[in-house]
Design a protein around this motif. Structure first.
Motif, mmCIF file in Angstrom:
data_model
loop_
_atom_site.group_PDB
_atom_site.id
_atom_site.type_symbol
_atom_site.label_atom_id
_atom_site.label_comp_id
_atom_site.label_asym_id
_atom_site.label_seq_id
_atom_site.Cartn_x
_atom_site.Cartn_y
_atom_site.Cartn_z
ATOM 1 N N MET A 132 0.834 -1.203 0.000
ATOM 2 C CA MET A 132 0.000 0.000 0.000
ATOM 3 C C MET A 132 0.863 1.245 0.000
ATOM 4 O O MET A 132 0.571 2.235 -0.666
ATOM 5 C CB MET A 132 -0.892 0.025 1.243
ATOM 6 N N LYS A 133 1.953 1.179 0.780
ATOM 7 C CA LYS A 133 2.860 2.343 0.867
ATOM 8 C C LYS A 133 3.503 2.611 -0.475
ATOM 9 O O LYS A 133 3.632 3.770 -0.896
ATOM 10 C CB LYS A 133 3.943 2.070 1.923
ATOM 11 N N VAL A 134 3.928 1.519 -1.128
ATOM 12 C CA VAL A 134 4.542 1.677 -2.447
ATOM 13 C C VAL A 134 3.534 2.286 -3.417
ATOM 14 O O VAL A 134 3.856 3.215 -4.174
ATOM 15 C CB VAL A 134 5.049 0.306 -2.969
ATOM 16 N N ALA A 135 2.296 1.789 -3.348
ATOM 17 C CA ALA A 135 1.257 2.326 -4.237
ATOM 18 C C ALA A 135 1.094 3.824 -4.016
ATOM 19 O O ALA A 135 0.981 4.610 -4.957
ATOM 20 C CB ALA A 135 -0.062 1.600 -3.986
ATOM 21 N N GLU A 136 1.127 4.221 -2.748
ATOM 22 C CA GLU A 136 0.981 5.630 -2.402
ATOM 23 C C GLU A 136 2.142 6.459 -2.954
ATOM 24 O O GLU A 136 1.927 7.532 -3.522
ATOM 25 C CB GLU A 136 0.933 5.735 -0.881
ATOM 26 N N SER A 137 3.386 5.937 -2.790
ATOM 27 C CA SER A 137 4.548 6.672 -3.338
ATOM 28 C C SER A 137 4.437 6.787 -4.847
ATOM 29 O O SER A 137 4.782 7.813 -5.428
ATOM 30 C CB SER A 137 5.864 5.966 -3.012
ATOM 31 N N LEU A 138 3.987 5.715 -5.475
ATOM 32 C CA LEU A 138 3.868 5.747 -6.931
ATOM 33 C C LEU A 138 2.845 6.779 -7.391
ATOM 34 O O LEU A 138 3.029 7.414 -8.428
ATOM 35 C CB LEU A 138 3.477 4.358 -7.460
ATOM 36 N N ASP A 139 1.795 6.950 -6.618
ATOM 37 C CA ASP A 139 0.763 7.919 -6.988
ATOM 38 C C ASP A 139 1.313 9.338 -7.025
ATOM 39 O O ASP A 139 0.879 10.153 -7.836
ATOM 40 C CB ASP A 139 -0.406 7.851 -6.002
ATOM 41 N N SER A 140 2.250 9.620 -6.117
ATOM 42 C CA SER A 140 2.782 10.990 -6.070
ATOM 43 C C SER A 140 4.147 11.098 -6.752
ATOM 44 O O SER A 140 4.810 12.114 -6.629
ATOM 45 C CB SER A 140 2.855 11.448 -4.613
ATOM 46 N N VAL A 198 9.749 5.871 -11.255
ATOM 47 C CA VAL A 198 8.797 4.813 -10.938
ATOM 48 C C VAL A 198 9.541 3.512 -10.620
ATOM 49 O O VAL A 198 9.255 2.836 -9.622
ATOM 50 C CB VAL A 198 7.811 4.605 -12.108
ATOM 51 N N PHE A 199 10.508 3.200 -11.453
ATOM 52 C CA PHE A 199 11.255 1.944 -11.237
ATOM 53 C C PHE A 199 12.026 1.987 -9.923
ATOM 54 O O PHE A 199 12.168 0.986 -9.235
ATOM 55 C CB PHE A 199 12.202 1.675 -12.428
ATOM 56 N N ASN A 200 12.517 3.159 -9.581
ATOM 57 C CA ASN A 200 13.241 3.314 -8.308
ATOM 58 C C ASN A 200 12.350 3.017 -7.113
ATOM 59 O O ASN A 200 12.747 2.323 -6.185
ATOM 60 C CB ASN A 200 13.774 4.737 -8.176
ATOM 61 N N VAL A 201 11.158 3.571 -7.156
ATOM 62 C CA VAL A 201 10.209 3.316 -6.057
ATOM 63 C C VAL A 201 9.940 1.814 -5.958
ATOM 64 O O VAL A 201 9.935 1.221 -4.877
ATOM 65 C CB VAL A 201 8.888 4.076 -6.279
ATOM 66 N N THR A 255 -0.467 -3.913 -5.661
ATOM 67 C CA THR A 255 0.052 -2.553 -5.817
ATOM 68 C C THR A 255 -0.789 -1.753 -6.816
ATOM 69 O O THR A 255 -1.286 -0.672 -6.505
ATOM 70 C CB THR A 255 1.515 -2.587 -6.295
ATOM 71 N N LEU A 256 -0.950 -2.326 -8.003
ATOM 72 C CA LEU A 256 -1.710 -1.606 -9.029
ATOM 73 C C LEU A 256 -3.153 -1.367 -8.587
ATOM 74 O O LEU A 256 -3.727 -0.314 -8.846
ATOM 75 C CB LEU A 256 -1.693 -2.396 -10.346
ATOM 76 N N ASN A 257 -3.701 -2.343 -7.896
ATOM 77 C CA ASN A 257 -5.087 -2.230 -7.466
ATOM 78 C C ASN A 257 -5.308 -1.069 -6.508
ATOM 79 O O ASN A 257 -6.401 -0.547 -6.398
ATOM 80 C CB ASN A 257 -5.524 -3.537 -6.814
ATOM 81 N N ASN A 258 -4.250 -0.676 -5.826
ATOM 82 C CA ASN A 258 -4.387 0.405 -4.853
ATOM 83 C C ASN A 258 -3.909 1.752 -5.374
ATOM 84 O O ASN A 258 -3.823 2.713 -4.619
ATOM 85 C CB ASN A 258 -3.657 0.041 -3.566
ATOM 86 N N MET A 259 -3.583 1.802 -6.640
ATOM 87 C CA MET A 259 -3.093 3.067 -7.194
ATOM 88 C C MET A 259 -4.213 3.916 -7.777
ATOM 89 O O MET A 259 -5.281 3.408 -8.109
ATOM 90 C CB MET A 259 -2.052 2.776 -8.281
ATOM 91 N N THR A 260 -3.928 5.222 -7.894
ATOM 92 C CA THR A 260 -4.897 6.111 -8.527
ATOM 93 C C THR A 260 -4.281 6.878 -9.708
ATOM 94 O O THR A 260 -5.007 7.393 -10.553
ATOM 95 C CB THR A 260 -5.442 7.153 -7.523
ATOM 96 N N ASN A 261 -2.962 6.958 -9.734
ATOM 97 C CA ASN A 261 -2.303 7.746 -10.773
ATOM 98 C C ASN A 261 -2.130 6.911 -12.053
ATOM 99 O O ASN A 261 -1.401 5.933 -12.086
ATOM 100 C CB ASN A 261 -0.934 8.207 -10.247
ATOM 101 N N ALA A 262 -2.825 7.336 -13.102
ATOM 102 C CA ALA A 262 -2.854 6.543 -14.333
ATOM 103 C C ALA A 262 -1.479 6.444 -14.991
ATOM 104 O O ALA A 262 -1.048 5.374 -15.421
ATOM 105 C CB ALA A 262 -3.852 7.157 -15.307
#
Length: 688
Positions: free
Chosen positions: A98-106, A114-117, A133-140
């Motif tokens: 979930m945390k990774v998903a959140e970092s990816l969103d921002s 993205v790859f670094n995260v 991870t993808l399921n919890n993301m919002t940033n397209a």
DNA sequence: ATAGGGTTAG
């Protein structure tokens, strides 16, 4: 004696509604857990079996079990302790994903970042990591890059799932274009779309307000070797409903039914929403009954859709019953439930019920929205609950949430409340506060203020407020003009000319008719009536009665009884007033509900004249004669029509007396009425 | 919580 079917069926039906949705086991089972330890053991081992047999669940648990054994701590894999460890390790992994998903969103939408995260997840990533991870993301944008990462690093055995969760992210962004591109990419990579893929794209199109697109996607589903299943049907029923194609939605429902798909509660909720949006409220209830007949248990969505529909239908009592049913079936109201109830009760002026729900929300710490607050305030304005409105308003302002701050609707309701209750300085204060908050007064506010100043006899302020309308670039609507006209009914004769100038500007035809009265012009025969007919005939039904009532009041105030009668006649001819006078074999009645005082007095005058004519022509009176004023005490005036009429009838020496068992009715007998009319006639002869 | 429906309205 045979008992009727309905009398034997209805008690069963009642008990069905209130008791039977939840299986009784659901309630007794926990009791068994406590009373019998052997059942407890069985229950836990069943749980474990299901976890072990689920490969997804055991993935992380296995890893944790390895680390546990490394630390020389042996745990019986069948013990409750083991399953707890599995759960904990899964929760831990889930939280980090979930945390990774959140970092990816921002994160910046460039591959490197993205790859670094994602590198934080380590090398031992598995397919489910990608899905979660993808399921919890919002940033397209970053989601698409993340998917690329997982495709490069993992050997995906179920790649379609990864695509499907990515499509969900695009749906969250209402980005149908990108979703369609991703679909093409799937095909290029040889990934076969499934029902999940299609239902996601279809619902994406629906949410983008492109129901035609949704239909297009639904229609191409067979060419990819897919047969729609229950969920896809459900989404499509919704999409057809949104497209305004109710027939297609219903025929799809029929098809789903004949093809023996299990139609679940969510689909029924969709159908209820479709019927509700189409204004077919009985249709909503029928769907609900059908659902119960098919033994499908309602869920929250069903209840909330029904409550919403009953609110729209202005059937608060049905909303109340359904809500009771929901509670007795063990459901906890959600935010949406409360919102529907406040709307249903508020719009129907069930103020006690609405305020009770409001209190309950506050007790539960649920935050209201501006819309809900405004619904409550509009209701308070409708029923004249000044103190409650002030409290609610104060609470809005003290709310920490930005989304609860008063808007122009809020101020408008509040100003209406103060205006109607004659609190001029409070209304003015609130107007200033509104402007300080950055809202210009709108037509609703100005309408209220005109009423406010009119009631207080401050004619110059009425004129000033009227001028403000055009200064703000607004033009008078029928309501605004109606209120201005209403002010004339309360204004001293010497001030009337100031207001007729305004009226002429707002509505020349109306201004002309009023000027006729105020100046008491000598007319050619029938000229006044002709102009009044023309005016009222073009007014919309919304305001026809208000205009007519006010005009008659003005006539009565100016002692122009003949014109008042002419206006009442116009009102009757144009069907603005209906069923004012009625005659049955046993009773003749005069119905004055919804008439203004002046109009009611005029109607009484005409009715008494008619009675006189009947008497003269020797017509037989019925045993009872009655006047119905309605018991309605008007919300903002102390004395209703009933009160004023009582004293007026006394002045006339009329033998009508308020019926003790029928509120708002003044009754008399044939004998009393006849002798009263005859004595009046005798007096008239003497006077002549 | 662990791939698809629904949700906040005037």
């Amino acid at each position: 004696m045979a008992s009727t079917p309905s009398s034997t069926l209805s008690p069963l039906y009642e008990s069905n509604i209130f008791c039977n949705f939840n299986s009784p086991q659901k309630f007794t089972f926990p009791l068994k857990l406590h009373s019998k330890s052997c059942i407890r053991t069985t229950q836990v081992s069943l749980q474990e079996q299901s976890q072990v047999s689920n490969p997804n669940n055991s993935q992380y648990s296995d890893r944790k079990a390895v680390s546990s054994s490394k630390s020389k701590l042996w745990v019986n894999p069948k013990s409750p302790r083991a399953s707890e460890l599995k759960r904990k390790s899964y929760d831990f992994r889930y939280a980090s994903l979930m945390k990774v998903a959140e970092s990816l969103d921002s994160c910046k939408p460039v591959e490197e970042d993205v790859f670094n995260v994602l590198a934080d997840l380590g090398d031992k990533i598995v397919e489910q990591d990608a899905v979660v991870t993808l399921n919890n993301m919002t940033n397209a944008e970053t989601a698409l890059l993340a998917m690329k990462y997982f495709q490069q690093r993992l050997k995906l055995s179920k790649e379609v799932i990864v695509y499907n969760v990515t499509l969900k992210v695009l749906r969250k962004n209402k980005d149908l274009d990108r979703a369609e591109k991703v679909f093409d990419e799937m095909l290029e990579r040889g990934v076969k779309p499934d029902n999940v893929t299609f239902s996601t794209i279809i619902s994406c199109a629906r949410q983008c307000n492109l129901p035609e697109k949704a239909i297009e996607w639904f229609e191409k589903l067979p060419s990819f070797g897919c047969e729609p299943d229950d969920v896809t049907y459900s989404v499509m029923i919704d999409a057809y409903g949104k497209a305004g194609n109710v027939d297609m939605a219903l025929s799809l429902y029929d098809r789903a039914r004949t093809e023996k798909w299990r139609i679940d509660a969510v689909t029924f909720a969709t159908l209820i929403r479709i019927y509700g949006a189409a204004g077919n409220f009985d249709g909503c209830l029928n769907v609900y009954e059908e659902m119960k007949a098919l033994s499908v248990k309602p869920n929250m969505t069903v209840y909330n859709s029904l409550l919403d529909a009953m609110g729209r239908a202005r059937r608060p009592w049905q909303a109340k019953n359904i809500y009771g049913e929901m509670l007795s079936n063990g459901f906890q109201p959600s935010w949406g439930t409360y919102a529907s109830l406040i709307r249903a009760y508020g719009r129907a002026r069930y103020s006690e019920d609405a305020l009770k729900i409001y209190k309950e929300m506050k007790e539960k710490g649920l935050e209201l929205s501006v819309v809900l607050y405004n619904t409550l305030l509009a209701m308070c304005a409708d029923v004249g609950l000044t103190d409650e409105a002030v409290n609610i308003f104060e609470e809005m302002k003290s709310s920490a949430s930005e989304t609860c701050q008063p808007d122009s609707w809020t101020y408008s309701s509040l100003i209406t409340i103060f205006s109607c209750s004659g609190k001029v300085s409070e209304a003015e204060f609130t107007l200033n506060e509104m402007m300080e908050a950055g809202f210009e007064p709108n037509i609703f506010v100005l309408t209220s203020l005109i009423q406010c100043y009119g009631k207080a006899g401050r004619t110059d302020d009425v004129v000033r407020t009227f001028d403000r309308l055009s200064d703000l670039g607004l033009s008078a609507d029928e309501r605004f003009t109606g209120c201005l006209l209403n002010v004339l009914t309360q204004t001293a004769k010497e001030d009337l000319h100031k207001l007729t100038i305004c009226l002429e500007r707002a509505n020349p035809k109306l201004g002309y008719v009023v000027k006729f009265l105020v100046d008491d012009e000598v007319e050619e025969k029938g000229a006044f009536k002709k102009h009044a007919t023309e005016l009222l005939d073009c007014a919309t039904t919304d305001v026809q009665k208000a205009y007519c009532n006010c005009l008659i009041d003005i006539c009565v105030n100016l002692n122009q009884l003949e014109r008042a009668c002419e206006l009442l006649d116009v009102g009757l001819t144009l069907n603005i007033y209906t069923d004012i006078m009625s005659r049955t074999a046993t009773q003749w009645s005069l119905h004055l509900k919804s008439l203004s005082l002046g109009a009611a007095l005029t109607a009484l005058h005409i009715w008494v004249n008619d009675l006189n004519k009947a008497l003269e022509s020797g017509e037989e009176f019925p045993s009872l004669l009655g006047i119905n004023t309605g018991h309605g005490k008007h919300k903002y005036s102390e004395k209703g029509l009933a009160g004023v009429f009582e004293s007026h009838l006394k002045e006339l020496n009329a033998p009508f007396h308020e019926a003790p068992d029928k509120a708002g009715w003044f009754l008399t007998t044939k004998v009393a009425a006849t002798s009263w009319l005859e004595s009046r006639r005798a007096q008239e002869v003497v006077a002549a």
